[in-house]
Design an enzyme around this catalytic site. Structure first.
Site, PDB file in Angstrom:
ATOM      1  CE  LYS A 180      -2.044  12.473   0.371  1.00  0.00           C
ATOM      2  NZ  LYS A 180      -2.115  11.784  -0.972  1.00  0.00           N
ATOM      3  CD  GLU A 264       0.795  13.739   7.225  1.00  0.00           C
ATOM      4  OE1 GLU A 264       1.419  14.871   6.819  1.00  0.00           O
ATOM      5  OE2 GLU A 264      -0.382  13.618   7.269  1.00  0.00           O
ATOM      6  CG  ASN A 299      -6.409   5.487   5.717  1.00  0.00           C
ATOM      7  OD1 ASN A 299      -6.607   5.980   6.855  1.00  0.00           O
ATOM      8  ND2 ASN A 299      -5.518   4.780   5.389  1.00  0.00           N
ATOM      9  CD  GLU A 352      -5.456  14.132   0.427  1.00  0.00           C
ATOM     10  OE1 GLU A 352      -4.423  13.854  -0.289  1.00  0.00           O
ATOM     11  OE2 GLU A 352      -6.282  13.311   0.672  1.00  0.00           O
ATOM     12  CG  ASN A 354      -8.945  15.618  -2.697  1.00  0.00           C
ATOM     13  OD1 ASN A 354      -8.156  14.730  -2.993  1.00  0.00           O
ATOM     14  ND2 ASN A 354      -9.487  15.631  -1.282  1.00  0.00           N
ATOM     15  CG  PHE A 412     -14.501  -3.029   4.798  1.00  0.00           C
ATOM     16  CD1 PHE A 412     -16.179  -2.460   4.703  1.00  0.00           C
ATOM     17  CD2 PHE A 412     -13.998  -2.938   5.734  1.00  0.00           C
ATOM     18  CE1 PHE A 412     -16.383  -1.965   5.978  1.00  0.00           C
ATOM     19  CE2 PHE A 412     -14.286  -2.586   6.892  1.00  0.00           C
ATOM     20  CZ  PHE A 412     -15.483  -1.791   7.054  1.00  0.00           C
TER      21      PHE A 412
END
Length: 726
Positions: A180, A264, A299, A352, A354, A412
């Protein structure tokens, strides 16, 4: 002749699987069904069907692009790649572990090779075993799917060095975009908008705090080599940053063998938008309409759609152009995705890239009519893409739900076990697609991601696509493991979601204390009660008619739900109309579509609401039903049986208030306390890892530790006792 040893695989196991696969493939019923599904999948396209048939004939004239492809993956993505290969006349090789020996992808492939134990570190992540399988089977190329070795530059490089073809981008592009930090520098050079932050590696939490104070909270902690939501956390304070940095770095080291981190600026209320690109080796580069991936947990994406309600044609074009600029800068080929964040003013920033096929690629295939796997294979074979930018059109709307074996009401927590019942929804018009790698009787394993399937629906507009998704979720029969359909169903039903007013914070904003399950409205509550009584009435009528007895007259039933009892007076009218009066005050007019013994109950309620429920199990005194993805246990009886039921003994559940129990199956990473320790509320007790995500278990209140029942590296089951307090 094959060597006697095949990657430590007993020859009997290998022979059994190759025989099984050949037998299945020779039984054309399986492959024909797959081909028919594939044809239906791409009928919802902007191109007339006649033009599609011409392109299909031209593709066949070119001949097979490869004779045999090995898919270095498992589950639904392997099944997905196999379907396209079958349509193109390409033979396939699957790889499998102990846990996957009888899985769907093994059965679908023409051949299957055993590659080791269930742990991914000893099987799917071992490049030597994949390459050896290619040599033994004569596969010419390898499709990596997503996850595992799909974004491993060293693997891609070795594939080429060994004389095979990697169906994906060059190793140099994977390496550049896989980090990244480096990818952000390249994006800046390519004049792509980037998120404000520190363009370099962050070594420790103290350095991270210093950077955070410079750019301002909140900040995003990210594993430089990460993906899939792992190694990522948001921090709003120094304290959260210190803990989050430690946990994220540990996850990164375990999952990606790298502890490089970056910091960031976290863009508040952002939307997660991504642009699909596809490039061949001849310089042709095409971008496709965007995907909206803002509905996330931890995320990790949960619901995706294409197109996005936030994107207009000008913004779509601007994002697409920047995605192509990045692809040119890095020398990209094959399919890839440029992920971006967009704020309320439609400013977009590179997040980003992929360098692989994305999980959510089906929504793009639906709205464009383009088979992305086929385009990847064409590019790898040195052929030009079958499309140009001017050929790309957008038609309709597609929605995808990721169906997971997890309990949203328990943060979850993954849920493992056997699928006792598994029936996928279907649609004869090709508007419902299920990408899955499991079958009834299969097992959700602790070793792999808990995804059950990807459920995708298509409609002429967003509303129709969502309505079809709700209907598909309501008829999706999954029993044996807990799943996230109740959450998916709740999101899709909300007016805010229907308006398209969403962000990556959607779940946390709408359920700040966590999702607690479906909350039925008053009317829905009565629909469920009435349906249970009507089902019991229909069963009684059938039983009497089956014995040539006079059918029973209208009857009053006692229904018990959540410790409350209801009296339901059921009467049968003409033309299939049934009237159910609950507690002599709530009248529900029903038009049920149900056959006794079937699993799906449908009815129009009060001439305005269409309801779908599942009948999971019926006994003489109770009925288990699934409504809006949630299981409900109802007791249904005649007034006399209800009166006798009051005399049945009651057993109180055990007291667990002084116990800390595992919220899910997993591995213990660390234990922070010992017997005799005094702890305070919210203090860390245990860190456990489940499905590659780390979870911190904290004390709910002050107390003294009486006993510790686990240690680091222990494997625990769901609800297992971990810590005991005095």
């Amino acid at each position: 002749m094959r060597p006697q040893r095949l990657l430590s695989c007993p020859r009997r196991i290998l022979a059994r699987n190759i025989f099984l696969n050949k037998r299945i493939c020779n039984n054309r019923g399986f492959n024909i069904a797959s081909q028919n599904n594939q044809t239906r999948m791409f009928q919802t396209t902007s191109q007339p069907l006649a033009e599609q048939e011409v392109k299909k004939e031209e593709s066949h004239k070119e001949g097979p692009m490869f004779n045999k492809i090995l898919i270095a993956n498992r589950g639904e993505i392997t099944c997905r790649v196999i379907k396209t290969c079958q349509r193109l006349g390409i033979k396939t090789v699957a790889v499998y572990t102990d846990a996957d020996a009888n899985s769907k992808h093994v059965r679908m492939a023409d051949e299957a090779v055993y590659i080791g134990p269930s742990q991914v570190s000893e099987s799917y992540l071992v490049a030597d075993k994949i390459l050896e399988a290619m040599k033994i089977t004569g596969a010419q190329a390898v499709h990596p799917g997503y996850g595992f070795l799909s974004e491993n530059a060293d693997f891609a490089r070795r594939v080429v060095q060994e004389g095979f073809i990697f169906i994906g981008p060059p190793a140099s592009a994977i390496h550049a975009m896989g980090d990244k930090i480096e990818s952000k520098i390249i994006a800046t050079k390519a004049k792509v908008n980037t998120v404000p932050g520190f363009n370099g590696q962050v070594c420790d939490a103290q350095e991270a705090i210093k950077i955070a104070k410079d750019i301002g909270y909140p900040v995003m902690i990210k594993a430089s080599a990460g993906g899939g939501g792992k190694g990522m956390r948001i921090a709003w304070s120094d304290e959260e940053l210190t803990e989050g940095f430690r946990l994220s770095q540990d996850e990164a080291l375990r999952n990606f063998n790298s502890n490089k981190m970056l910091i960031e600026k976290y863009i508040e209320t952002p939307r997660h938008i991504e642009i699909q690109i596809i490039c061949d080796n001849l310089g042709n580069m095409v971008y496709l309409p965007e995907r909206e991936c803002s509905i996330q947990r931890r995320n990790q994406k949960v619901i995706e759609e294409s197109p996005s309600t936030a994107i207009d044609p000008d913004t779509r074009k601007a994002m697409g152009i920047q995605a192509i600029q990045l692809a040119k800068e890095v020398g990209y080929t094959s399919a890839g995705t440029v992920e971006m964040l967009i704020d309320a003013k439609k400013n977009f920033y590179f997040l980003e890239m992929n360098t692989r096929l994305q999980v959510e690629h089906p929504v793009t295939e639906y709205v464009t009519g383009i088979d992305l796997v086929e385009q990847m294979i064409r590019a790898a074979a040195g052929l030009p893409l079958s499309i140009k930018q001017e050929d790309v059109t957008l038609k309709g709307w597609a929605t995808e739900c990721r169906v997971y074996a997890e309990d949203p009401s328990k943060n979850f927590a993954p849920n493992v076990g056997q699928l006792e019942t598994y029936v996928e929804p279907s649609d004869s018009h090709g508007n419902v697609r299920v990408d899955s790698g499991i079958v009834a009787g299969g097992e959700i394993s602790v070793y792999y991601d808990p995804m059950i399937s990807k459920l995708i629906t298509f409609g002429k507009d967003r509303n129709e696509s969502i309505n079809r998704m709700i209907e598909a979720l309501d008829t999706y029969q999954i029993h044996g493991v807990r799943h996230n359909i109740p959450l998916l169903r709740s999101i899709l039903d909300q007016p805010v979601y229907r308006k398209g007013d969403i962000s990556t914070n959607y779940i946390s904003e709408h359920w700040p204390q966590g999702f607690k399950g479906i909350q039925l409205s008053e009317d829905e509550h009565f629909y469920l009660i009435a349906a249970a009584a009507v089902i019991e009435m229909m069963a009684a009528r059938q039983a009497h008619l089956g014995h040539n007895l006079q059918k029973p007259s209208d009857k009053v039933y006692q229904v018990k739900l959540d410790d409350k009892e209801y009296s339901v007076d059921v009467s049968v009218e003409s033309h299939g109309v049934v009237i159910a009066e609950v507690n002599n005050k709530k009248t529900i007019i029903m038009k049920p579509k149900y056959e006794v013994g079937s699993t799906i109950f449908k009815s129009v309620m009060n001439d305005k609401v269409n309801v779908t429920m599942q009948v999971v199990k019926r006994t003489t005194r109770s009925i288990k039903m699934t409504y809006q993805g949630t299981d409900f246990e109802l007791k249904v009886s005649s007034p006399r049986n209800a009166e006798l039921g009051k005399y049945m003994p009651y057993y109180a559940p055990p007291d667990t208030s002084k116990l800390v129990m595992a919220p899910m199956p997993g591995a213990i990473v660390s234990v922070a306390v010992k017997p005799g320790d005094k702890v305070t509320a919210n203090q860390e007790l245990v860190v456990m890892e489940a499905m590659k995500m780390q979870n911190v278990l904290k004390a709910k209140s002050d107390g003294v530790v009486k006993a510790v029942h686990v240690k680091s590296s222990d494997i625990v089951s769901d609800a297992q006792k971990l810590i005991e307090f005095e």
